[in-house]
Scaffold this motif. Sequence first.
Motif, PDB file in Angstrom:
ATOM      1  N   THR A   1     -40.281 144.901 -50.278  1.00 47.15           N
ATOM      2  CA  THR A   1     -39.046 145.416 -49.677  1.00 47.15           C
ATOM      3  C   THR A   1     -39.163 145.711 -48.181  1.00 47.15           C
ATOM      4  O   THR A   1     -38.142 145.754 -47.480  1.00 47.15           O
ATOM      5  N   GLY A   2     -40.383 145.954 -47.697  1.00 48.17           N
ATOM      6  CA  GLY A   2     -40.566 146.367 -46.309  1.00 48.17           C
ATOM      7  C   GLY A   2     -40.214 147.819 -46.066  1.00 48.17           C
ATOM      8  O   GLY A   2     -40.208 148.290 -44.927  1.00 48.17           O
ATOM      9  N   GLU A   3     -39.926 148.566 -47.128  1.00 46.54           N
ATOM     10  CA  GLU A   3     -39.501 149.955 -47.003  1.00 46.54           C
ATOM     11  C   GLU A   3     -40.593 150.909 -47.462  1.00 46.54           C
ATOM     12  O   GLU A   3     -41.580 150.511 -48.077  1.00 46.54           O
ATOM     13  N   GLU A   4     -40.405 152.199 -47.164  1.00 44.24           N
ATOM     14  CA  GLU A   4     -41.291 153.228 -47.677  1.00 44.24           C
ATOM     15  C   GLU A   4     -40.689 153.823 -48.936  1.00 44.24           C
ATOM     16  O   GLU A   4     -39.482 154.062 -48.997  1.00 44.24           O
ATOM     17  N   PRO A   5     -41.499 154.105 -49.951  1.00 45.00           N
ATOM     18  CA  PRO A   5     -40.962 154.635 -51.204  1.00 45.00           C
ATOM     19  C   PRO A   5     -40.406 156.049 -51.060  1.00 45.00           C
ATOM     20  O   PRO A   5     -40.993 156.878 -50.364  1.00 45.00           O
ATOM     21  N   TYR A   6     -39.279 156.283 -51.694  1.00 47.55           N
ATOM     22  CA  TYR A   6     -38.659 157.623 -51.770  1.00 47.55           C
ATOM     23  C   TYR A   6     -38.426 158.236 -50.398  1.00 47.55           C
ATOM     24  O   TYR A   6     -38.595 159.445 -50.203  1.00 47.55           O
ATOM     25  N   ALA A   7     -38.043 157.408 -49.433  1.00 49.31           N
ATOM     26  CA  ALA A   7     -37.938 157.867 -48.039  1.00 49.31           C
ATOM     27  C   ALA A   7     -36.944 159.012 -47.865  1.00 49.31           C
ATOM     28  O   ALA A   7     -37.120 159.863 -46.989  1.00 49.31           O
ATOM     29  N   ASN A   8     -35.907 159.051 -48.683  1.00 50.29           N
ATOM     30  CA  ASN A   8     -34.858 160.066 -48.516  1.00 50.29           C
ATOM     31  C   ASN A   8     -34.934 161.192 -49.540  1.00 50.29           C
ATOM     32  O   ASN A   8     -34.014 161.997 -49.653  1.00 50.29           O
ATOM     33  N   MET A   9     -36.048 161.256 -50.267  1.00 52.91           N
ATOM     34  CA  MET A   9     -36.187 162.280 -51.297  1.00 52.91           C
ATOM     35  C   MET A   9     -37.037 163.446 -50.817  1.00 52.91           C
ATOM     36  O   MET A   9     -37.975 163.280 -50.039  1.00 52.91           O
ATOM     37  N   HIS A  10     -36.705 164.635 -51.322  1.00 50.75           N
ATOM     38  CA  HIS A  10     -37.501 165.829 -51.043  1.00 50.75           C
ATOM     39  C   HIS A  10     -38.806 165.747 -51.829  1.00 50.75           C
ATOM     40  O   HIS A  10     -38.847 165.245 -52.953  1.00 50.75           O
ATOM     41  N   TYR A  11     -39.901 166.277 -51.231  1.00 51.54           N
ATOM     42  CA  TYR A  11     -41.208 166.189 -51.879  1.00 51.54           C
ATOM     43  C   TYR A  11     -41.235 166.843 -53.252  1.00 51.54           C
ATOM     44  O   TYR A  11     -41.910 166.378 -54.163  1.00 51.54           O
ATOM     45  N   GLY A  12     -40.486 167.930 -53.405  1.00 52.64           N
ATOM     46  CA  GLY A  12     -40.446 168.595 -54.705  1.00 52.64           C
ATOM     47  C   GLY A  12     -39.905 167.678 -55.784  1.00 52.64           C
ATOM     48  O   GLY A  12     -40.424 167.637 -56.909  1.00 52.64           O
ATOM     49  N   ALA A  13     -38.863 166.936 -55.447  1.00 53.95           N
ATOM     50  CA  ALA A  13     -38.262 166.000 -56.400  1.00 53.95           C
ATOM     51  C   ALA A  13     -39.218 164.848 -56.700  1.00 53.95           C
ATOM     52  O   ALA A  13     -39.289 164.358 -57.841  1.00 53.95           O
ATOM     53  N   ILE A  14     -39.961 164.417 -55.685  1.00 52.48           N
ATOM     54  CA  ILE A  14     -40.927 163.333 -55.895  1.00 52.48           C
ATOM     55  C   ILE A  14     -42.033 163.786 -56.845  1.00 52.48           C
ATOM     56  O   ILE A  14     -42.386 163.076 -57.791  1.00 52.48           O
ATOM     57  N   ILE A  15     -42.554 164.993 -56.609  1.00 51.71           N
ATOM     58  CA  ILE A  15     -43.616 165.519 -57.478  1.00 51.71           C
ATOM     59  C   ILE A  15     -43.127 165.600 -58.921  1.00 51.71           C
ATOM     60  O   ILE A  15     -43.808 165.142 -59.846  1.00 51.71           O
ATOM     61  N   GLY A  16     -41.937 166.173 -59.105  1.00 52.98           N
ATOM     62  CA  GLY A  16     -41.395 166.303 -60.457  1.00 52.98           C
ATOM     63  C   GLY A  16     -41.208 164.961 -61.131  1.00 52.98           C
ATOM     64  O   GLY A  16     -41.537 164.790 -62.315  1.00 52.98           O
ATOM     65  N   GLY A  17     -40.707 163.990 -60.377  1.00 56.48           N
ATOM     66  CA  GLY A  17     -40.475 162.666 -60.943  1.00 56.48           C
ATOM     67  C   GLY A  17     -41.754 161.953 -61.317  1.00 56.48           C
ATOM     68  O   GLY A  17     -41.827 161.287 -62.364  1.00 56.48           O
ATOM     69  N   ILE A  18     -42.786 162.094 -60.472  1.00 48.21           N
ATOM     70  CA  ILE A  18     -44.063 161.448 -60.778  1.00 48.21           C
ATOM     71  C   ILE A  18     -44.725 162.100 -61.990  1.00 48.21           C
ATOM     72  O   ILE A  18     -45.200 161.424 -62.900  1.00 48.21           O
ATOM     73  N   VAL A  19     -44.751 163.429 -61.983  1.00 50.05           N
ATOM     74  CA  VAL A  19     -45.388 164.162 -63.090  1.00 50.05           C
ATOM     75  C   VAL A  19     -44.706 163.845 -64.425  1.00 50.05           C
ATOM     76  O   VAL A  19     -45.371 163.655 -65.451  1.00 50.05           O
ATOM     77  N   ASN A  20     -43.377 163.768 -64.407  1.00 51.00           N
ATOM     78  CA  ASN A  20     -42.632 163.507 -65.645  1.00 51.00           C
ATOM     79  C   ASN A  20     -42.529 162.025 -65.969  1.00 51.00           C
ATOM     80  O   ASN A  20     -41.920 161.641 -66.984  1.00 51.00           O
ATOM     81  N   ASN A  21     -43.097 161.179 -65.107  1.00 47.12           N
ATOM     82  CA  ASN A  21     -43.028 159.728 -65.285  1.00 47.12           C
ATOM     83  C   ASN A  21     -41.601 159.215 -65.390  1.00 47.12           C
ATOM     84  O   ASN A  21     -41.307 158.287 -66.150  1.00 47.12           O
ATOM     85  N   THR A  22     -40.703 159.853 -64.630  1.00 47.34           N
ATOM     86  CA  THR A  22     -39.305 159.406 -64.611  1.00 47.34           C
ATOM     87  C   THR A  22     -38.950 158.767 -63.266  1.00 47.34           C
ATOM     88  O   THR A  22     -37.813 158.328 -63.078  1.00 47.34           O
ATOM     89  N   LEU A  23     -39.942 158.716 -62.351  1.00 47.18           N
ATOM     90  CA  LEU A  23     -39.651 158.222 -61.007  1.00 47.18           C
ATOM     91  C   LEU A  23     -40.517 157.022 -60.663  1.00 47.18           C
ATOM     92  O   LEU A  23     -41.743 157.085 -60.732  1.00 47.18           O
ATOM     93  N   ARG A  24     -39.880 155.932 -60.328  1.00 46.15           N
ATOM     94  CA  ARG A  24     -40.509 154.765 -59.753  1.00 46.15           C
ATOM     95  C   ARG A  24     -39.538 154.194 -58.723  1.00 46.15           C
ATOM     96  O   ARG A  24     -38.325 154.375 -58.846  1.00 46.15           O
ATOM     97  N   PRO A  25     -40.027 153.469 -57.712  1.00 44.63           N
ATOM     98  CA  PRO A  25     -39.113 152.878 -56.733  1.00 44.63           C
ATOM     99  C   PRO A  25     -38.137 151.908 -57.397  1.00 44.63           C
ATOM    100  O   PRO A  25     -38.487 151.231 -58.373  1.00 44.63           O
ATOM    101  N   THR A  26     -36.922 151.857 -56.886  1.00 42.57           N
ATOM    102  CA  THR A  26     -35.906 150.946 -57.422  1.00 42.57           C
ATOM    103  C   THR A  26     -36.271 149.506 -57.081  1.00 42.57           C
ATOM    104  O   THR A  26     -36.481 149.166 -55.911  1.00 42.57           O
ATOM    105  N   ILE A  27     -36.347 148.668 -58.084  1.00 40.26           N
ATOM    106  CA  ILE A  27     -36.723 147.271 -57.871  1.00 40.26           C
ATOM    107  C   ILE A  27     -35.477 146.472 -57.503  1.00 40.26           C
ATOM    108  O   ILE A  27     -34.500 146.450 -58.254  1.00 40.26           O
ATOM    109  N   PRO A  28     -35.470 145.798 -56.354  1.00 41.72           N
ATOM    110  CA  PRO A  28     -34.282 145.053 -55.926  1.00 41.72           C
ATOM    111  C   PRO A  28     -34.014 143.835 -56.812  1.00 41.72           C
ATOM    112  O   PRO A  28     -34.935 143.299 -57.439  1.00 41.72           O
ATOM    113  N   SER A  29     -32.767 143.404 -56.839  1.00 40.56           N
ATOM    114  CA  SER A  29     -32.360 142.287 -57.714  1.00 40.56           C
ATOM    115  C   SER A  29     -33.031 140.982 -57.327  1.00 40.56           C
ATOM    116  O   SER A  29     -33.196 140.092 -58.164  1.00 40.56           O
TER     117      SER A  29
END
Length: 318
Positions: free
Chosen positions: A240-268
């Motif tokens: 993608t050329g982008e950085e993952p979760y660029a617009n997300m707060h770190y707290g939300a990133i931690i929660g998503g990773i720990v709960n295995n509910t967060l991965r970068p959106t895969i483009p079509s």
Amino acid sequence: MLIVDFVSSAVTCAKVKHQNFKVVIRNDDLEELKELGSGSFGTVYHGKWRGTDVAIKRIKKSCFTGRSSEQERLTLEFWREADILSKLHHPNVVAFYGVVQDGPGGTLATVTEYMVDGSLRHVLVRKDRYLDRRKRLIIAMDAAFGMEYLHSKDIVHFDLKCDNLLVNLKDPLRPICKVGDFGLSKMKRNTLVSGGVRGTLPWMAPELLNGRQQVRSLKSQNPFMVDVFSFGIVLWEILTGEEPYANMHYGAIIGGIVNNTLRPTIPSYCDLEWRTLMEKCWAPIPAARPNFTEIADRLRVMSAAASQNKALAQKASK
């Protein structure tokens, strides 16, 4: 098995030469040409060492604070890791040339191979550098080769990301990528090896954030799989050329990773092969992830197919 944090170590201002470390470089033999970047650890320069292009990493004295016992421990650790890094030799791992003991004011510096185009992250954000699918596959394959070698030496990177992959795009047909970092120039305060957490959040595997018990038991599991997870995120960066979760707060990133509910959106536009490999790498269960030999084999096949398709397309257009 020896687990070494390839990408970072602490240093002290003590001018101590490790008894087993051979490559000490005199400061007078270095020439600084251009500043490449700076941070809390110090400043990186493009320079020359006896006529050879190198990266010189000057380490700030502010990194050297601590009690005498802590300074002694960190000093020994610094030279131990410098010794290990100096013995690594692979075309896809940035070469570590040596340590400078007699820098300005008695400071330390490291001297490593210079990569003309800098970090892969820097290249991906440049508008004048277009990388087609074949070149992106070659870059990913090179990174996998480098990581396969490091793992074969029982070295875990712990901070794999596009910022720590260095590239040379001089050959218009064949880019070169090497695993590297500002190694031995950051403070090693909270590393996995010493019982804390190590890495950069968006690239960190869930097992690194799932509580102290899992962190402590990581060595008895398969610590190499944390690098594989990070490589899955790197594949997304390359795609993608982008950085993952660029617009997300770190707290939300931690929660998503720990709960295995967060991965970068895969483009079509992501093809099935790339998507499949990426998703296998960032699988929530470490044992379900491929190792770097398997990853390199898969990328080799994908790269060969992309090269063949490009050749066929060029032939058809004539």
